[in-house]
Design a protein around this motif. Sequence first.
Motif, PDB file in Angstrom:
ATOM      1  N   ILE A  73      -6.289   2.024   8.555  1.00  0.00           N
ATOM      2  CA  ILE A  73      -6.437   0.970   7.554  1.00  0.00           C
ATOM      3  C   ILE A  73      -6.855  -0.304   8.276  1.00  0.00           C
ATOM      4  O   ILE A  73      -6.154  -0.789   9.170  1.00  0.00           O
ATOM      5  CB  ILE A  73      -5.134   0.729   6.776  1.00  0.00           C
ATOM      6  CG1 ILE A  73      -4.688   2.006   6.055  1.00  0.00           C
ATOM      7  CG2 ILE A  73      -5.332  -0.401   5.754  1.00  0.00           C
ATOM      8  CD1 ILE A  73      -3.355   1.867   5.326  1.00  0.00           C
TER       9      ILE A  73
ATOM     10  N   LEU B   1      -6.897  -0.357  -6.018  1.00  0.00           N
ATOM     11  CA  LEU B   1      -6.945   0.921  -5.340  1.00  0.00           C
ATOM     12  C   LEU B   1      -7.145   2.061  -6.340  1.00  0.00           C
ATOM     13  O   LEU B   1      -7.942   2.983  -6.101  1.00  0.00           O
ATOM     14  CB  LEU B   1      -5.653   1.126  -4.544  1.00  0.00           C
ATOM     15  CG  LEU B   1      -5.662   2.180  -3.429  1.00  0.00           C
ATOM     16  CD1 LEU B   1      -6.758   1.899  -2.415  1.00  0.00           C
ATOM     17  CD2 LEU B   1      -4.307   2.211  -2.735  1.00  0.00           C
TER      18      LEU B   1
ATOM     19  N   LEU C  23      -9.204  -2.381   3.495  1.00  0.00           N
ATOM     20  CA  LEU C  23      -8.279  -2.844   2.459  1.00  0.00           C
ATOM     21  C   LEU C  23      -8.126  -4.365   2.524  1.00  0.00           C
ATOM     22  O   LEU C  23      -7.556  -4.899   3.474  1.00  0.00           O
ATOM     23  CB  LEU C  23      -6.919  -2.171   2.661  1.00  0.00           C
ATOM     24  CG  LEU C  23      -5.874  -2.381   1.573  1.00  0.00           C
ATOM     25  CD1 LEU C  23      -6.305  -1.684   0.277  1.00  0.00           C
ATOM     26  CD2 LEU C  23      -4.523  -1.824   2.035  1.00  0.00           C
TER      27      LEU C  23
ATOM     28  N   PHE D  68       0.832  -1.205   0.000  1.00  0.00           N
ATOM     29  CA  PHE D  68       0.000   0.000   0.000  1.00  0.00           C
ATOM     30  C   PHE D  68       0.868   1.259   0.000  1.00  0.00           C
ATOM     31  O   PHE D  68       0.678   2.158  -0.829  1.00  0.00           O
ATOM     32  CB  PHE D  68      -0.919  -0.001   1.223  1.00  0.00           C
ATOM     33  CG  PHE D  68      -1.682   1.285   1.404  1.00  0.00           C
ATOM     34  CD1 PHE D  68      -2.842   1.536   0.700  1.00  0.00           C
ATOM     35  CD2 PHE D  68      -1.225   2.260   2.301  1.00  0.00           C
ATOM     36  CE1 PHE D  68      -3.545   2.724   0.860  1.00  0.00           C
ATOM     37  CE2 PHE D  68      -1.918   3.442   2.471  1.00  0.00           C
ATOM     38  CZ  PHE D  68      -3.084   3.679   1.751  1.00  0.00           C
TER      39      PHE D  68
ATOM     40  N   PRO E 214     -11.458  -1.889  -2.493  1.00  0.00           N
ATOM     41  CA  PRO E 214     -11.398  -1.243  -1.181  1.00  0.00           C
ATOM     42  C   PRO E 214     -12.657  -0.402  -0.962  1.00  0.00           C
ATOM     43  O   PRO E 214     -13.255   0.103  -1.915  1.00  0.00           O
ATOM     44  CB  PRO E 214     -10.165  -0.337  -1.278  1.00  0.00           C
ATOM     45  CG  PRO E 214      -9.406  -0.821  -2.459  1.00  0.00           C
ATOM     46  CD  PRO E 214     -10.405  -1.403  -3.402  1.00  0.00           C
TER      47      PRO E 214
ATOM     48  N   LEU F  97      -3.077  -4.924  -5.747  1.00  0.00           N
ATOM     49  CA  LEU F  97      -3.445  -3.849  -4.823  1.00  0.00           C
ATOM     50  C   LEU F  97      -3.471  -2.506  -5.548  1.00  0.00           C
ATOM     51  O   LEU F  97      -4.426  -1.731  -5.396  1.00  0.00           O
ATOM     52  CB  LEU F  97      -2.469  -3.809  -3.644  1.00  0.00           C
ATOM     53  CG  LEU F  97      -2.759  -2.758  -2.560  1.00  0.00           C
ATOM     54  CD1 LEU F  97      -2.342  -3.270  -1.186  1.00  0.00           C
ATOM     55  CD2 LEU F  97      -2.046  -1.425  -2.837  1.00  0.00           C
TER      56      LEU F  97
END
Length: 352
Positions: free
Chosen positions: A306, A339, A326, A262, A315, A335
């Motif tokens: 998070i 995202l 997440l 992330f 997400p 990811l």
Amino acid sequence: LTARRSHLFEDAYATISGMSDEDLNKRLVVSFRDEEGVDAGGLSREFFLLASHRIADRQLALFEPASNGELQIDPNSSVHSEDTVDMFTFVGRIVGLALANDKLLDVVFAPAIYKMLLGDKPGLEDLAEVEPELYRSFSYMLNNPAGDLLDDFTFSVTQAHFDSHETVDLIPNGRNISVTEANKAEYVDLRTQWAVVEKVAIQAAALVQGFNEVVPHALVEGLDWRDLKILLTGTPVISPIRWRIHTEYTGYTSTSDTIRHFWQTVQSWDHANRAKLLCFVTGTSRLPAGGFDALAGVGETEKFHIAKGQGNGLPTSHTCHNVLILPPYPTAKMLKEKLEYAINETAGFGEA
């Protein structure tokens, strides 16, 4: 305030313009028609974000970008709509409500507008955003013997109006009074006030009136325009390092693979994507004056958080609590893709 996303500005105009003084002094509670979510702060943050984007829309023709990109009143706005005065009063109320409700606007006005909202007089420095070349001439004129330069000036100004031109006197019979070394300071001040204030006097008066209907002058008296700007717009700087320092976790630790991926993604993004992520999770794309440590929550500040989600879906977020849900994506590539899709393609809050 209940608004349709497709007609947010129009719905807000109808509601806020009709509010009584008593209603204007209440906390603004927002809902979006046909959407779930109770406004504990997140929905109203998004409302001010979206409303400020519409205020800046050139199609609305209320404001125009100054030389540095900040917004100044469009001097031609009065000819675009019969409702110009009411519209500027409404915008003033929006700005006042943002301040009163401790919400941020995603629009930056020129310093002269903040000064007018505070009842302060704009100065020569504000001319730099309106007429940059004239500002440079005046600065030279004030600090040096102007000589022949003064031959081009009288106490008047020529105003263009579509295909015609009109001479406006800055003082009685000004078009016949030459500017000299003795009176040049007076001329510069009058000409500056005309360009920055008088040319948009009707619009500015309406803007200030709307603002003061929500925030009486006595409450902001003595405030510097820079302070007002920060209170209304926060800070545009989004530091990934400080963001990471002020983040909490549930179901993850700071060393979890998903969390490492992330922050690698956030670090790789430009400012625009970071702002979109911040908006997706908190409801605003700008940070308050206190930075990440001062993010607004429900009745108090709440850190960026998070929490671990389930599966490999998109997400989601709880904007009123600044929580990003997440999922534990197996790869950094997944990811990043999930995202980016979420922050760019989704709108609305299933859970506020």
